[in-house]
Each structure stands twice: as structure tokens, then as C-alpha cells.
Design a protein around this motif. Structure first.
Motif, mmCIF file in Angstrom:
data_model
loop_
_atom_site.group_PDB
_atom_site.id
_atom_site.type_symbol
_atom_site.label_atom_id
_atom_site.label_comp_id
_atom_site.label_asym_id
_atom_site.label_seq_id
_atom_site.Cartn_x
_atom_site.Cartn_y
_atom_site.Cartn_z
ATOM 1 N N PRO A 102 -3.931 43.818 -68.104
ATOM 2 C CA PRO A 102 -3.036 42.670 -68.245
ATOM 3 C C PRO A 102 -1.673 42.855 -67.591
ATOM 4 C CG PRO A 102 -3.230 43.866 -70.320
ATOM 5 C CD PRO A 102 -4.279 44.415 -69.405
ATOM 6 N N THR A 103 -1.151 44.083 -67.595
ATOM 7 C CA THR A 103 0.167 44.304 -66.999
ATOM 8 C C THR A 103 0.106 44.191 -65.484
ATOM 9 O OG1 THR A 103 0.684 45.782 -68.838
ATOM 10 C CG2 THR A 103 2.144 45.874 -66.941
ATOM 11 N N VAL A 104 -0.961 44.670 -64.882
ATOM 12 C CA VAL A 104 -1.141 44.492 -63.430
ATOM 13 C C VAL A 104 -1.157 43.005 -63.104
ATOM 14 C CG1 VAL A 104 -2.752 44.761 -61.507
ATOM 15 C CG2 VAL A 104 -2.334 46.672 -63.071
ATOM 16 N N ARG A 105 -1.848 42.226 -63.915
ATOM 17 C CA ARG A 105 -1.954 40.782 -63.658
ATOM 18 C C ARG A 105 -0.585 40.106 -63.728
ATOM 19 N NH1 ARG A 105 -5.168 39.706 -67.464
ATOM 20 N NH2 ARG A 105 -3.847 38.572 -68.924
ATOM 21 N N THR A 106 0.233 40.492 -64.713
ATOM 22 C CA THR A 106 1.519 39.808 -64.896
ATOM 23 C C THR A 106 2.647 40.383 -64.046
ATOM 24 O OG1 THR A 106 2.037 41.225 -66.800
ATOM 25 C CG2 THR A 106 0.935 39.124 -67.256
ATOM 26 N N GLU A 107 2.532 41.654 -63.663
ATOM 27 C CA GLU A 107 3.645 42.314 -62.970
ATOM 28 C C GLU A 107 3.424 42.522 -61.485
ATOM 29 O OE1 GLU A 107 6.744 43.540 -64.419
ATOM 30 O OE2 GLU A 107 6.007 41.983 -65.779
ATOM 31 N N ALA A 108 2.220 42.292 -60.983
ATOM 32 C CA ALA A 108 1.910 42.600 -59.578
ATOM 33 C C ALA A 108 2.839 41.875 -58.616
ATOM 34 C CB ALA A 108 0.453 42.252 -59.278
ATOM 35 N N THR A 109 3.073 40.595 -58.843
ATOM 36 C CA THR A 109 3.906 39.813 -57.924
ATOM 37 C C THR A 109 5.350 40.286 -57.955
ATOM 38 O OG1 THR A 109 2.478 37.881 -58.155
ATOM 39 C CG2 THR A 109 4.718 37.501 -57.354
ATOM 40 N N ARG A 110 5.903 40.463 -59.144
ATOM 41 C CA ARG A 110 7.294 40.907 -59.257
ATOM 42 C C ARG A 110 7.494 42.276 -58.607
ATOM 43 N NH1 ARG A 110 10.488 44.075 -62.419
ATOM 44 N NH2 ARG A 110 8.695 44.808 -63.651
ATOM 45 N N LEU A 111 6.575 43.193 -58.864
ATOM 46 C CA LEU A 111 6.700 44.522 -58.272
ATOM 47 C C LEU A 111 6.478 44.494 -56.766
ATOM 48 C CD1 LEU A 111 4.900 46.662 -61.007
ATOM 49 C CD2 LEU A 111 7.351 46.497 -60.556
ATOM 50 N N ALA A 112 5.651 43.559 -56.306
ATOM 51 C CA ALA A 112 5.456 43.422 -54.858
ATOM 52 C C ALA A 112 6.742 42.975 -54.171
ATOM 53 C CB ALA A 112 4.330 42.427 -54.578
ATOM 54 N N GLU A 113 7.476 42.072 -54.808
ATOM 55 C CA GLU A 113 8.753 41.605 -54.254
ATOM 56 C C GLU A 113 9.758 42.751 -54.184
ATOM 57 O OE1 GLU A 113 9.735 38.473 -56.887
ATOM 58 O OE2 GLU A 113 8.331 37.027 -55.993
ATOM 59 N N ILE A 114 9.779 43.581 -55.242
ATOM 60 C CA ILE A 114 10.678 44.747 -55.243
ATOM 61 C C ILE A 114 10.264 45.732 -54.152
ATOM 62 C CG2 ILE A 114 11.414 46.763 -56.585
ATOM 63 C CD1 ILE A 114 11.127 45.028 -59.110
ATOM 64 N N ALA A 115 8.962 45.969 -54.037
ATOM 65 C CA ALA A 115 8.458 46.901 -53.026
ATOM 66 C C ALA A 115 8.802 46.434 -51.621
ATOM 67 C CB ALA A 115 6.951 47.061 -53.175
ATOM 68 N N ASP A 116 8.695 45.118 -51.399
ATOM 69 C CA ASP A 116 9.014 44.560 -50.069
ATOM 70 C C ASP A 116 10.506 44.707 -49.786
ATOM 71 O OD1 ASP A 116 8.224 43.004 -47.677
ATOM 72 O OD2 ASP A 116 9.554 41.496 -48.553
ATOM 73 N N ARG A 117 11.320 44.423 -50.793
ATOM 74 C CA ARG A 117 12.769 44.492 -50.621
ATOM 75 C C ARG A 117 13.240 45.927 -50.392
ATOM 76 N NH1 ARG A 117 13.760 41.713 -54.738
ATOM 77 N NH2 ARG A 117 14.256 43.358 -56.252
ATOM 78 N N GLU A 118 12.610 46.878 -51.092
ATOM 79 C CA GLU A 118 13.027 48.274 -50.994
ATOM 80 C C GLU A 118 12.175 49.077 -50.020
ATOM 81 O OE1 GLU A 118 13.165 49.874 -54.928
ATOM 82 O OE2 GLU A 118 14.696 48.456 -55.621
ATOM 83 N N ARG A 119 11.302 48.369 -49.281
ATOM 84 C CA ARG A 119 10.478 48.964 -48.229
ATOM 85 C C ARG A 119 9.630 50.125 -48.737
ATOM 86 N NH1 ARG A 119 11.974 46.926 -43.356
ATOM 87 N NH2 ARG A 119 14.001 45.884 -43.230
ATOM 88 N N HIS A 120 8.953 49.906 -49.868
ATOM 89 C CA HIS A 120 8.022 50.917 -50.370
ATOM 90 C C HIS A 120 6.755 50.923 -49.512
ATOM 91 C CE1 HIS A 120 9.810 50.656 -54.716
ATOM 92 N NE2 HIS A 120 10.640 51.188 -53.845
ATOM 93 N N THR A 121 6.099 52.057 -49.497
ATOM 94 C CA THR A 121 4.799 52.111 -48.832
ATOM 95 C C THR A 121 3.748 51.448 -49.724
ATOM 96 O OG1 THR A 121 4.208 54.220 -49.861
ATOM 97 C CG2 THR A 121 5.426 54.318 -47.766
ATOM 98 N N HIS A 122 2.573 51.223 -49.156
ATOM 99 C CA HIS A 122 1.490 50.651 -49.961
ATOM 100 C C HIS A 122 1.166 51.560 -51.150
ATOM 101 C CE1 HIS A 122 1.063 47.620 -47.011
ATOM 102 N NE2 HIS A 122 0.396 48.341 -46.106
ATOM 103 N N LEU A 123 1.154 52.873 -50.890
ATOM 104 C CA LEU A 123 0.851 53.807 -51.967
ATOM 105 C C LEU A 123 1.958 53.805 -53.031
ATOM 106 C CD1 LEU A 123 -0.635 56.897 -50.072
ATOM 107 C CD2 LEU A 123 -1.845 55.273 -51.545
ATOM 108 N N GLY A 124 3.186 53.666 -52.580
ATOM 109 C CA GLY A 124 4.307 53.604 -53.511
ATOM 110 C C GLY A 124 4.212 52.384 -54.411
ATOM 111 N N TYR A 125 3.848 51.247 -53.815
ATOM 112 C CA TYR A 125 3.675 50.018 -54.590
ATOM 113 C C TYR A 125 2.536 50.172 -55.602
ATOM 114 C CZ TYR A 125 1.931 45.365 -55.695
ATOM 115 O OH TYR A 125 1.450 44.268 -56.352
ATOM 116 N N LEU A 126 1.433 50.745 -55.156
ATOM 117 C CA LEU A 126 0.292 50.938 -56.047
ATOM 118 C C LEU A 126 0.664 51.845 -57.218
ATOM 119 C CD1 LEU A 126 -2.697 50.565 -56.704
ATOM 120 C CD2 LEU A 126 -3.202 52.507 -55.194
ATOM 121 N N ALA A 127 1.426 52.888 -56.919
ATOM 122 C CA ALA A 127 1.854 53.805 -57.980
ATOM 123 C C ALA A 127 2.718 53.083 -59.010
ATOM 124 C CB ALA A 127 2.623 54.984 -57.378
ATOM 125 N N GLU A 128 3.606 52.195 -58.551
ATOM 126 C CA GLU A 128 4.476 51.457 -59.460
ATOM 127 C C GLU A 128 3.673 50.514 -60.355
ATOM 128 O OE1 GLU A 128 7.724 51.546 -60.106
ATOM 129 O OE2 GLU A 128 7.976 53.258 -58.773
#
Length: 267
Positions: free
Chosen positions: A31-57
Motif C-alpha cells: 500500500p505504501t508503494v501505491r500511495t508514495e510512488a508518485t511523490r517519491l518519483a517527483e523528489i527523485a527527479d528533482r534531486e536527480r536520483h538514479t533509478h536504483l536510488g529511487y527504487l531504494a527510497e
């Protein structure tokens, strides 16, 4: 030769990806992946995380949320009448208790050895606070805990025996890491109830811890349990390798109130 160029817009691709993530998260019970994936993706894009970094978050968020849900569920399952933490206990109001003793018990090693705890003292001396605090600390360590008064437990066992499900109830109490038994000594127990309670204590002997709060010294437990031989057997089991803490005779609540009042006046 004609080259075909995709005409999909980024928004359309993102919408499809979100729908896919949502469906997969529901299927996998995340459930947390479902609700937080978009928000964390926006943070990852803004902070230039790698794909693996985003997945870890994303996975870390799911793990943290799941851990918190389990902690909340354990505390709810323990059925504490109220939440009292050991850190909130005014150790200055009960000078007979060493802070190191509470610190040692809070670590929970006694449960690994199946050692009992007995809290002895008059009414109002902080026994229930300590009992609940120890139980809450155990819950937060991932232990299975149940708080119950002695009268409630005896009534539950008698009803289970009448309904012929006693073995199931005894087994359920036997699986707990810590049984917090409060108010032993306030109500006299009839012979049948005493024998049923003895089954619970025997089920846990030297294997799983029981913490008991009582207003009676061991020499007076005969006023609660009618059979002298049963009294001796119960005392023997709950005192073997036990941590015995005496909270005294003076009201903890009154002393804590006086200490708080003095502190307020000083400030």
C-alpha cells in the motif's frame, strides 16, 4: 523505408505507469508503494536520483510503514488500559528502584531467558505504570504481549473451560513473549479459578516471561489462593530466577504530584 515515431505524450506515459504501479502494488499488497510512488518519483527527479536510488527510497518507505503498522498492531493486541512508558516513570518518587534496574529490564533480555518479573507494593505505588511500561517496551521490540488483570484472566479461563475451548486459550497465552498480569491480590480467587490460573503459569514456566503486579507480599498470597499447596507451587514458579522490584508503601501518584508542584514553583 518509413520510420515510425511514437506519438505518446509524457503525461499519457506517466498516467499509464501510475496505473500499472497501482495495480501491481495492490496485487503484491504494497500500500505504501501505491500511495508514495508518485511523490517519491517527483523528489527523485528533482534531486536527480538514479533509478536504483529511487527504487531504494520506495522500498524503504514501504518497510518503514509496515514496521509502524506492526508496532501499532502489537500495542493494540496487548490491550493496555492506557499507555505508560518507562521513560515517563518518576524514578525520584520511588528511591528504592535503581534506574539501572529499569534500564536493564527495558532492554528485554529477561524475556529471552523466560525470567519472571514481580512488582510488589501497596496500591498507588506505581506498579501498573511499570507493568504497562515494560509491556509497551516489549511491543516496540517486536514481542507479543498481553496485559490483563488477574480477575479478567481467571474469568476468561473459566468461560473457556465451560465452553470446552480451554486448551486453545491456554495455548494462545502460552505463545506470548510477555504476559503482564496486574492486580494480583485485589480479588480472592476460588479453587477452580486458581487451578486454571496455575495452568497458565505452568505453561509459561522457564520458557516465556510473566510480569506480575501485586499489592501482597508472597507470605500473604494464601489470602488469594485457597489451597496452600497451590500457593506454594505458584510462588515457586513466579519467583524462580525472578526480577523482584519493590515499589514501597507510599503513594507514587501523591509523591509525583508533589514533585511536579515543587518543580512548577521553582520555575
Amino acid at each position: 523505408m518509413t520510420t515510425t515515431t511514437s506519438t505518446s505524450k509524457p503525461g499519457t506515459v506517466d498516467a499509464a505507469a501510475k496505473a500499472s504501479i497501482g495495480a501491481a502494488a495492490r496485487e503484491l499488497h504494497l500500500p505504501t508503494v501505491r500511495t508514495e510512488a508518485t511523490r517519491l518519483a517527483e523528489i527523485a527527479d528533482r534531486e536527480r536520483h538514479t533509478h536504483l536510488g529511487y527504487l531504494a527510497e520506495v522500498l524503504a518507505a514501504e518497510v518503514d510503514d509496515r514496521t509502524e503498522r506492526r508496532r501499532t498492531r502489537r500495542i493494540n493486541d496487548a490491550k493496555f488500559p492506557r499507555l505508560k512508558r518507562l521513560a515517563e516513570f518518576n524514578i525520584d518518587a520511588v528511591p528504592g528502584i535503581a534506574p539501572a534496574t529499569l534500564g536493564h529490564l527495558a532492554a528485554g533480555h529477561y524475556m529471552d531467558a523466560g525470567e519472571p518479573i514481580v512488582l510488589l507494593g501497596d496500591s498507588g505505588t506505581g506498579k501498573s505504570h511499570l507493568l504497562i511500561g515494560l509491556g509497551l517496551a516489549a511491543c516496540e521490540q517486536g514481542r507479543r504481549v498481553r496485559y490483563v488483570t488477574t480477575a479478567q484472566l481467571v474469568n476468561e479461563l473459566v468461560e473457556a473451560a465451560d465452553e470446552r475451548v480451554l486448551s486453545r486459550v491456554v495455548a494462545r497465552y502460552g505463545r506470548l513473549d510477555l504476559l503482564c498480569l496486574d492486580e494480583l491480590g485485589y480479588v480472592q480467587i476460588d479453587p477452580r479459578g486458581a487451578e486454571l490460573l496455575f495452568q497458565i503459569i505452568t505453561e509459561r514456566e522457564e520458557r516465556a516471561s510473566v510480569a506480575i503486579a501485586t499489592n501482597l507480599p508472597f507470605s500473604e498470597w494464601g489470602t488469594v489462593f485457597p489451597d496452600p499447596r497451590l500457593v506454594a507451587a505458584i510462588v515457586d514458579r513466579v519467583t524462580f530466577n525472578a526480577h523482584i522490584i519493590e515499589t514501597g508503601t507510599k503513594s507514587y501518584r501523591l509523591r509525583t504530584s508533589k514533585t511536579t508542584t515543587r518543580t512548577k514553583r521553582a520555575t
